[in-house]
Design a protein around this motif. Structure first.
Motif, PDB file in Angstrom:
ATOM      1  N   ASP A   1       0.871  -1.551   0.124  1.00  0.00           N
ATOM      2  CA  ASP A   1       0.103   0.326  -0.418  1.00  0.00           C
ATOM      3  C   ASP A   1       0.553   1.579  -0.307  1.00  0.00           C
ATOM      4  O   ASP A   1       0.168   2.107   0.472  1.00  0.00           O
ATOM      5  N   ALA A   2       1.986   0.796  -0.290  1.00  0.00           N
ATOM      6  CA  ALA A   2       3.038   2.280  -0.264  1.00  0.00           C
ATOM      7  C   ALA A   2       2.885   3.109  -1.569  1.00  0.00           C
ATOM      8  O   ALA A   2       2.677   2.414  -2.558  1.00  0.00           O
ATOM      9  N   ARG A   3       3.691   4.153  -1.241  1.00  0.00           N
ATOM     10  CA  ARG A   3       3.492   4.898  -2.384  1.00  0.00           C
ATOM     11  C   ARG A   3       5.032   6.018  -2.728  1.00  0.00           C
ATOM     12  O   ARG A   3       5.630   6.186  -2.341  1.00  0.00           O
ATOM     13  N   PRO A   4       5.492   5.926  -3.846  1.00  0.00           N
ATOM     14  CA  PRO A   4       7.049   6.314  -4.036  1.00  0.00           C
ATOM     15  C   PRO A   4       6.921   7.850  -3.538  1.00  0.00           C
ATOM     16  O   PRO A   4       5.627   8.237  -4.137  1.00  0.00           O
ATOM     17  N   GLN A   5       7.586   8.254  -2.618  1.00  0.00           N
ATOM     18  CA  GLN A   5       8.044   9.607  -2.706  1.00  0.00           C
ATOM     19  C   GLN A   5       9.283  10.073  -3.082  1.00  0.00           C
ATOM     20  O   GLN A   5       9.696   9.203  -2.569  1.00  0.00           O
ATOM     21  N   TYR A   6       8.962  11.403  -3.644  1.00  0.00           N
ATOM     22  CA  TYR A   6      10.401  12.347  -4.793  1.00  0.00           C
ATOM     23  C   TYR A   6      10.721  13.424  -3.772  1.00  0.00           C
ATOM     24  O   TYR A   6       9.663  14.069  -2.915  1.00  0.00           O
ATOM     25  N   THR A   7      12.350  13.897  -3.293  1.00  0.00           N
ATOM     26  CA  THR A   7      12.631  14.797  -2.903  1.00  0.00           C
ATOM     27  C   THR A   7      13.721  15.626  -3.361  1.00  0.00           C
ATOM     28  O   THR A   7      14.137  14.594  -4.180  1.00  0.00           O
ATOM     29  N   ILE A   8      13.721  16.466  -3.684  1.00  0.00           N
ATOM     30  CA  ILE A   8      15.116  17.244  -4.197  1.00  0.00           C
ATOM     31  C   ILE A   8      15.614  17.314  -3.265  1.00  0.00           C
ATOM     32  O   ILE A   8      15.771  17.699  -1.884  1.00  0.00           O
ATOM     33  N   GLU A   9      17.047  16.221  -3.300  1.00  0.00           N
ATOM     34  CA  GLU A   9      17.999  16.829  -2.618  1.00  0.00           C
ATOM     35  C   GLU A   9      19.602  17.229  -2.991  1.00  0.00           C
ATOM     36  O   GLU A   9      19.787  18.358  -2.120  1.00  0.00           O
ATOM     37  N   GLY A  10      18.600  18.319  -3.914  1.00  0.00           N
ATOM     38  CA  GLY A  10      20.381  19.504  -4.550  1.00  0.00           C
ATOM     39  C   GLY A  10      19.698  19.851  -6.203  1.00  0.00           C
ATOM     40  O   GLY A  10      19.392  19.690  -7.130  1.00  0.00           O
ATOM     41  N   ARG A  11      20.319  21.176  -6.224  1.00  0.00           N
ATOM     42  CA  ARG A  11      20.229  21.883  -7.111  1.00  0.00           C
ATOM     43  C   ARG A  11      21.523  22.547  -7.446  1.00  0.00           C
ATOM     44  O   ARG A  11      21.757  23.139  -6.664  1.00  0.00           O
ATOM     45  N   GLU A  12      22.018  21.790  -8.882  1.00  0.00           N
ATOM     46  CA  GLU A  12      23.607  22.865  -9.251  1.00  0.00           C
ATOM     47  C   GLU A  12      23.256  23.274  -9.842  1.00  0.00           C
ATOM     48  O   GLU A  12      22.354  23.515 -11.552  1.00  0.00           O
ATOM     49  N   VAL A  29      10.660   4.587  -0.882  1.00  0.00           N
ATOM     50  CA  VAL A  29       9.305   4.002  -0.590  1.00  0.00           C
ATOM     51  C   VAL A  29       9.337   2.986   0.330  1.00  0.00           C
ATOM     52  O   VAL A  29      10.241   2.371   0.735  1.00  0.00           O
ATOM     53  N   ALA A  30       8.638   3.005   1.725  1.00  0.00           N
ATOM     54  CA  ALA A  30       8.350   2.462   2.070  1.00  0.00           C
ATOM     55  C   ALA A  30       8.915   0.884   2.937  1.00  0.00           C
ATOM     56  O   ALA A  30       8.611  -0.196   1.776  1.00  0.00           O
ATOM     57  N   GLY A  31       9.604   0.504   3.013  1.00  0.00           N
ATOM     58  CA  GLY A  31      10.144  -1.202   2.836  1.00  0.00           C
ATOM     59  C   GLY A  31      11.627  -1.163   1.831  1.00  0.00           C
ATOM     60  O   GLY A  31      11.812  -2.349   1.932  1.00  0.00           O
ATOM     61  N   PHE A  32      11.904   0.176   1.268  1.00  0.00           N
ATOM     62  CA  PHE A  32      12.785   0.028   0.414  1.00  0.00           C
ATOM     63  C   PHE A  32      14.201   0.747   0.229  1.00  0.00           C
ATOM     64  O   PHE A  32      13.479   1.461   1.474  1.00  0.00           O
ATOM     65  N   MET A  33      15.527   0.595   0.573  1.00  0.00           N
ATOM     66  CA  MET A  33      16.061   1.629  -0.102  1.00  0.00           C
ATOM     67  C   MET A  33      15.987   2.627  -0.773  1.00  0.00           C
ATOM     68  O   MET A  33      15.393   2.057  -1.924  1.00  0.00           O
ATOM     69  N   PRO A  34      16.468   4.091  -0.359  1.00  0.00           N
ATOM     70  CA  PRO A  34      16.082   4.804  -1.580  1.00  0.00           C
ATOM     71  C   PRO A  34      17.022   5.106  -3.318  1.00  0.00           C
ATOM     72  O   PRO A  34      17.636   4.073  -2.804  1.00  0.00           O
ATOM     73  N   SER A  35      16.612   5.049  -3.762  1.00  0.00           N
ATOM     74  CA  SER A  35      17.693   5.469  -4.991  1.00  0.00           C
ATOM     75  C   SER A  35      17.288   7.033  -5.515  1.00  0.00           C
ATOM     76  O   SER A  35      16.228   7.955  -5.252  1.00  0.00           O
ATOM     77  N   PHE A  36      18.433   7.714  -5.792  1.00  0.00           N
ATOM     78  CA  PHE A  36      18.999   8.599  -6.174  1.00  0.00           C
ATOM     79  C   PHE A  36      18.940   8.586  -8.197  1.00  0.00           C
ATOM     80  O   PHE A  36      18.956   8.121  -8.627  1.00  0.00           O
ATOM     81  N   GLY A  37      19.034  10.245  -8.799  1.00  0.00           N
ATOM     82  CA  GLY A  37      18.541  10.530 -10.085  1.00  0.00           C
ATOM     83  C   GLY A  37      19.165  11.705 -10.074  1.00  0.00           C
ATOM     84  O   GLY A  37      18.373  12.368  -9.298  1.00  0.00           O
ATOM     85  N   ARG A  47      13.114  18.745 -12.400  1.00  0.00           N
ATOM     86  CA  ARG A  47      12.797  18.155 -11.755  1.00  0.00           C
ATOM     87  C   ARG A  47      12.705  16.662 -12.015  1.00  0.00           C
ATOM     88  O   ARG A  47      12.320  15.660 -11.451  1.00  0.00           O
ATOM     89  N   ARG A  48      11.347  16.870 -13.416  1.00  0.00           N
ATOM     90  CA  ARG A  48      10.714  15.811 -13.826  1.00  0.00           C
ATOM     91  C   ARG A  48      11.630  14.679 -14.499  1.00  0.00           C
ATOM     92  O   ARG A  48      11.475  13.498 -13.777  1.00  0.00           O
ATOM     93  N   ALA A  49      13.069  15.157 -15.168  1.00  0.00           N
ATOM     94  CA  ALA A  49      14.160  14.772 -15.675  1.00  0.00           C
ATOM     95  C   ALA A  49      14.518  13.890 -13.709  1.00  0.00           C
ATOM     96  O   ALA A  49      14.925  12.586 -14.756  1.00  0.00           O
ATOM     97  N   ALA A  50      14.785  14.691 -13.435  1.00  0.00           N
ATOM     98  CA  ALA A  50      15.748  14.176 -12.034  1.00  0.00           C
ATOM     99  C   ALA A  50      15.008  12.385 -11.526  1.00  0.00           C
ATOM    100  O   ALA A  50      15.274  11.412 -11.023  1.00  0.00           O
ATOM    101  N   GLU A  51      12.876  12.729 -11.505  1.00  0.00           N
ATOM    102  CA  GLU A  51      12.265  11.866 -10.325  1.00  0.00           C
ATOM    103  C   GLU A  51      12.650  10.833 -11.800  1.00  0.00           C
ATOM    104  O   GLU A  51      12.901   9.937 -10.793  1.00  0.00           O
TER     105      GLU A  51
END
Length: 238
Positions: free
Chosen positions: A175-186, A200-208, A213-217
Protein backbone atom coordinates in the motif's frame (compact mmCIF):
# COMPACT_ATOMS: atom_id res chain seq x y z
CA UNK A 1 44.00 23.33 -28.32
CA UNK A 2 40.46 24.04 -29.53
CA UNK A 3 40.02 25.40 -33.02
CA UNK A 4 38.99 29.04 -33.20
CA UNK A 5 35.30 29.56 -33.93
CA UNK A 6 34.79 30.84 -37.50
CA UNK A 7 33.05 34.17 -38.05
CA UNK A 8 31.82 36.26 -40.98
CA UNK A 9 32.14 34.68 -44.41
CA UNK A 10 33.89 31.61 -43.00
CA UNK A 11 30.98 30.92 -40.64
CA UNK A 12 28.41 31.58 -43.38
CA UNK A 13 30.20 29.17 -45.70
CA UNK A 14 30.37 26.43 -43.09
CA UNK A 15 26.68 26.83 -42.29
CA UNK A 16 25.75 26.91 -45.97
CA UNK A 17 27.43 23.52 -46.41
CA UNK A 18 25.50 22.13 -43.44
CA UNK A 19 22.08 23.61 -44.18
CA UNK A 20 22.05 24.09 -47.95
CA UNK A 21 21.20 27.78 -47.45
CA UNK A 22 23.55 30.71 -48.11
CA UNK A 23 22.70 33.51 -45.68
CA UNK A 24 22.24 37.03 -46.97
CA UNK A 25 22.00 38.45 -43.45
CA UNK A 26 25.05 37.29 -41.53
CA UNK A 27 23.97 39.17 -38.40
CA UNK A 28 20.86 36.99 -38.29
CA UNK A 29 23.06 33.92 -38.57
CA UNK A 30 25.31 35.11 -35.73
CA UNK A 31 22.29 35.69 -33.52
CA UNK A 32 20.96 32.20 -34.26
CA UNK A 33 24.26 30.70 -33.08
CA UNK A 34 24.56 32.77 -29.89
CA UNK A 35 23.26 31.13 -26.73
CA UNK A 36 21.95 33.20 -23.82
CA UNK A 37 24.94 32.07 -21.73
CA UNK A 38 27.48 33.64 -24.09
CA UNK A 39 29.64 36.24 -22.34
CA UNK A 40 29.18 39.85 -23.48
CA UNK A 41 26.78 38.90 -26.28
CA UNK A 42 24.66 41.81 -27.52
CA UNK A 43 21.82 39.45 -28.49
CA UNK A 44 20.96 35.76 -28.21
CA UNK A 45 18.88 33.14 -29.98
CA UNK A 46 15.97 32.75 -27.55
CA UNK A 47 13.40 34.51 -29.76
CA UNK A 48 14.60 32.65 -32.84
CA UNK A 49 14.37 29.38 -30.93
CA UNK A 50 10.70 30.12 -30.21
CA UNK A 51 9.98 30.68 -33.90
CA UNK A 52 12.12 27.79 -35.08
CA UNK A 53 10.27 25.35 -32.85
CA UNK A 54 7.02 26.26 -34.66
CA UNK A 55 8.56 26.07 -38.13
CA UNK A 56 10.09 22.69 -37.31
CA UNK A 57 6.73 21.41 -36.06
CA UNK A 58 4.95 22.52 -39.23
CA UNK A 59 7.51 20.98 -41.59
CA UNK A 60 7.76 17.70 -39.67
CA UNK A 61 3.96 17.39 -39.44
CA UNK A 62 3.67 18.06 -43.17
CA UNK A 63 6.44 15.52 -43.87
CA UNK A 64 4.77 12.77 -41.82
CA UNK A 65 1.39 13.52 -43.39
CA UNK A 66 2.98 12.98 -46.80
CA UNK A 67 5.15 9.95 -45.94
CA UNK A 68 2.49 7.99 -44.04
CA UNK A 69 -0.76 8.60 -45.93
CA UNK A 70 -2.56 5.63 -44.38
CA UNK A 71 -1.44 6.17 -40.79
CA UNK A 72 -3.93 7.27 -38.16
CA UNK A 73 -3.28 10.27 -35.95
CA UNK A 74 -2.50 8.00 -33.03
CA UNK A 75 0.23 6.32 -35.07
CA UNK A 76 2.01 9.42 -36.35
CA UNK A 77 1.72 11.53 -33.19
CA UNK A 78 4.37 9.54 -31.24
CA UNK A 79 6.67 9.68 -34.26
CA UNK A 80 6.15 13.45 -34.51
CA UNK A 81 6.87 13.92 -30.80
CA UNK A 82 10.10 11.94 -31.07
CA UNK A 83 11.28 13.84 -34.15
CA UNK A 84 10.78 17.32 -32.66
CA UNK A 85 12.12 16.30 -29.24
CA UNK A 86 15.08 18.26 -27.86
CA UNK A 87 17.19 15.09 -27.88
CA UNK A 88 16.68 14.68 -31.62
CA UNK A 89 17.51 18.33 -32.24
CA UNK A 90 20.63 17.98 -30.11
CA UNK A 91 21.74 14.88 -32.04
CA UNK A 92 21.29 16.79 -35.28
CA UNK A 93 23.32 19.67 -33.87
CA UNK A 94 26.19 17.26 -33.23
CA UNK A 95 25.80 15.77 -36.72
CA UNK A 96 26.00 19.28 -38.22
CA UNK A 97 29.11 20.14 -36.23
CA UNK A 98 27.47 23.04 -34.40
CA UNK A 99 29.48 22.41 -31.23
CA UNK A 100 32.31 24.43 -32.73
CA UNK A 101 30.05 27.14 -34.17
CA UNK A 102 27.77 28.12 -31.28
CA UNK A 103 28.75 30.92 -28.92
CA UNK A 104 27.98 29.72 -25.39
CA UNK A 105 29.47 29.59 -21.91
CA UNK A 106 32.67 27.50 -22.03
CA UNK A 107 31.72 25.44 -18.96
CA UNK A 108 28.33 24.67 -20.46
CA UNK A 109 29.89 23.47 -23.69
CA UNK A 110 32.51 21.43 -21.84
CA UNK A 111 29.85 19.55 -19.83
CA UNK A 112 27.94 18.67 -23.00
CA UNK A 113 30.88 17.94 -25.31
CA UNK A 114 30.23 14.99 -27.61
CA UNK A 115 26.73 14.35 -26.31
CA UNK A 116 24.89 17.43 -27.52
CA UNK A 117 22.96 19.25 -24.83
CA UNK A 118 20.05 21.65 -24.66
CA UNK A 119 22.14 24.54 -25.94
CA UNK A 120 22.66 22.67 -29.23
CA UNK A 121 18.97 21.82 -29.51
CA UNK A 122 18.23 25.53 -28.99
CA UNK A 123 20.73 26.46 -31.70
CA UNK A 124 19.23 24.02 -34.21
CA UNK A 125 15.75 25.46 -33.69
CA UNK A 126 17.09 29.02 -33.87
CA UNK A 127 18.94 28.18 -37.07
CA UNK A 128 15.74 26.83 -38.61
CA UNK A 129 14.06 30.16 -37.81
CA UNK A 130 16.97 32.11 -39.22
CA UNK A 131 16.84 30.16 -42.49
CA UNK A 132 13.09 30.75 -42.60
CA UNK A 133 13.45 34.51 -42.08
CA UNK A 134 16.37 34.82 -44.49
CA UNK A 135 15.17 32.52 -47.27
CA UNK A 136 11.50 31.71 -46.70
CA UNK A 137 9.59 28.54 -45.90
CA UNK A 138 10.93 26.56 -48.87
CA UNK A 139 14.51 27.11 -47.69
CA UNK A 140 13.59 26.13 -44.13
CA UNK A 141 11.73 23.06 -45.39
CA UNK A 142 14.72 21.94 -47.44
CA UNK A 143 17.00 22.29 -44.40
CA UNK A 144 14.65 20.37 -42.11
CA UNK A 145 14.03 17.55 -44.59
CA UNK A 146 17.77 17.08 -45.08
CA UNK A 147 18.16 15.93 -41.48
CA UNK A 148 14.71 14.88 -40.29
CA UNK A 149 13.41 12.87 -43.24
CA UNK A 150 16.08 10.11 -42.92
CA UNK A 151 14.98 9.74 -39.29
CA UNK A 152 11.28 9.54 -40.11
CA UNK A 153 11.41 5.86 -41.04
CA UNK A 154 12.87 4.80 -37.71
CA UNK A 155 10.55 2.73 -35.56
CA UNK A 156 9.26 4.98 -32.84
CA UNK A 157 7.90 3.39 -29.71
CA UNK A 158 6.14 5.34 -27.01
CA UNK A 159 8.75 6.04 -24.30
CA UNK A 160 8.30 4.10 -21.09
CA UNK A 161 7.31 6.18 -18.09
CA UNK A 162 9.42 5.01 -15.15
CA UNK A 163 7.41 6.95 -12.54
CA UNK A 164 4.13 5.37 -13.65
CA UNK A 165 5.65 1.90 -13.86
CA UNK A 166 7.22 2.24 -10.41
CA UNK A 167 3.90 3.30 -8.92
CA UNK A 168 2.09 0.40 -10.62
CA UNK A 169 4.70 -2.12 -9.45
CA UNK A 170 4.57 -0.87 -5.86
CA UNK A 171 0.76 -0.94 -5.90
CA UNK A 172 0.85 -4.66 -6.77
CA UNK A 173 2.93 -5.57 -3.72
CA UNK A 174 2.03 -3.05 -1.00
CA UNK A 175 0.00 0.00 0.00
CA UNK A 176 3.08 2.27 -0.03
CA UNK A 177 3.49 5.18 -2.41
CA UNK A 178 6.74 6.49 -3.93
CA UNK A 179 7.84 9.82 -2.44
CA UNK A 180 10.15 12.12 -4.42
CA UNK A 181 12.40 14.67 -2.67
CA UNK A 182 14.74 17.25 -4.19
CA UNK A 183 18.14 16.61 -2.61
CA UNK A 184 20.07 19.31 -4.42
CA UNK A 185 20.25 21.79 -7.28
CA UNK A 186 23.49 22.84 -8.97
CA UNK A 187 24.58 24.78 -12.01
CA UNK A 188 23.49 28.12 -13.51
CA UNK A 189 19.85 29.02 -14.06
CA UNK A 190 20.06 28.30 -17.81
CA UNK A 191 21.48 24.77 -17.26
CA UNK A 192 20.47 23.49 -13.81
CA UNK A 193 21.10 19.96 -12.55
CA UNK A 194 18.62 18.55 -10.03
CA UNK A 195 19.28 15.58 -7.76
CA UNK A 196 16.18 13.76 -6.52
CA UNK A 197 15.62 10.78 -4.24
CA UNK A 198 12.68 8.37 -4.36
CA UNK A 199 11.73 6.54 -1.19
CA UNK A 200 9.26 3.71 -0.70
CA UNK A 201 8.49 2.15 2.68
CA UNK A 202 10.41 -1.10 3.04
CA UNK A 203 13.01 -0.25 0.39
CA UNK A 204 16.30 1.63 0.25
CA UNK A 205 16.02 5.03 -1.48
CA UNK A 206 17.27 5.53 -5.02
CA UNK A 207 18.70 8.68 -6.53
CA UNK A 208 18.72 10.32 -9.94
CA UNK A 209 19.83 13.54 -11.62
CA UNK A 210 18.56 15.55 -14.56
CA UNK A 211 18.19 18.96 -16.13
CA UNK A 212 14.70 19.37 -14.66
CA UNK A 213 12.87 18.10 -11.59
CA UNK A 214 10.81 15.78 -13.76
CA UNK A 215 13.88 14.35 -15.51
CA UNK A 216 15.60 13.77 -12.16
CA UNK A 217 12.50 12.03 -10.77
CA UNK A 218 12.33 9.77 -13.82
CA UNK A 219 16.05 8.99 -13.42
CA UNK A 220 15.53 8.07 -9.75
CA UNK A 221 12.52 5.88 -10.59
CA UNK A 222 14.53 4.15 -13.33
CA UNK A 223 17.38 3.47 -10.88
CA UNK A 224 14.89 1.99 -8.40
CA UNK A 225 13.29 -0.30 -11.01
CA UNK A 226 16.68 -1.53 -12.19
CA UNK A 227 17.99 -2.13 -8.67
CA UNK A 228 14.95 -4.19 -7.74
CA UNK A 229 15.20 -6.23 -10.95
CA UNK A 230 11.93 -4.93 -12.39
CA UNK A 231 13.75 -3.44 -15.39
CA UNK A 232 16.88 -4.58 -17.17
CA UNK A 233 19.69 -2.11 -17.88
CA UNK A 234 18.03 -1.44 -21.26
CA UNK A 235 14.82 -0.39 -19.53
CA UNK A 236 12.86 -3.51 -20.54
CA UNK A 237 10.85 -5.67 -18.15
CA UNK A 238 13.03 -8.24 -16.44
Amino acid sequence: MALKRPTGDALAGTVADATGHAFRDQRLLETALTHSSAVKAASNNERLEFLGDRVLGLVVAEMLFRLFPDAREGEIAPRFNALVDARTCSEIGVEMGLEGLVRADAALKARSRGSGGNYLADAVEALIAAVYLDGGLDAARSFVLRYWEPRSSLVVAKPRNPKSELQEWIARISDARPQYTIEGREGPDHEPVFTVSVTVAGFMPSFGSGGSRRAAEESAATAFLRREGVWTEEGNPA
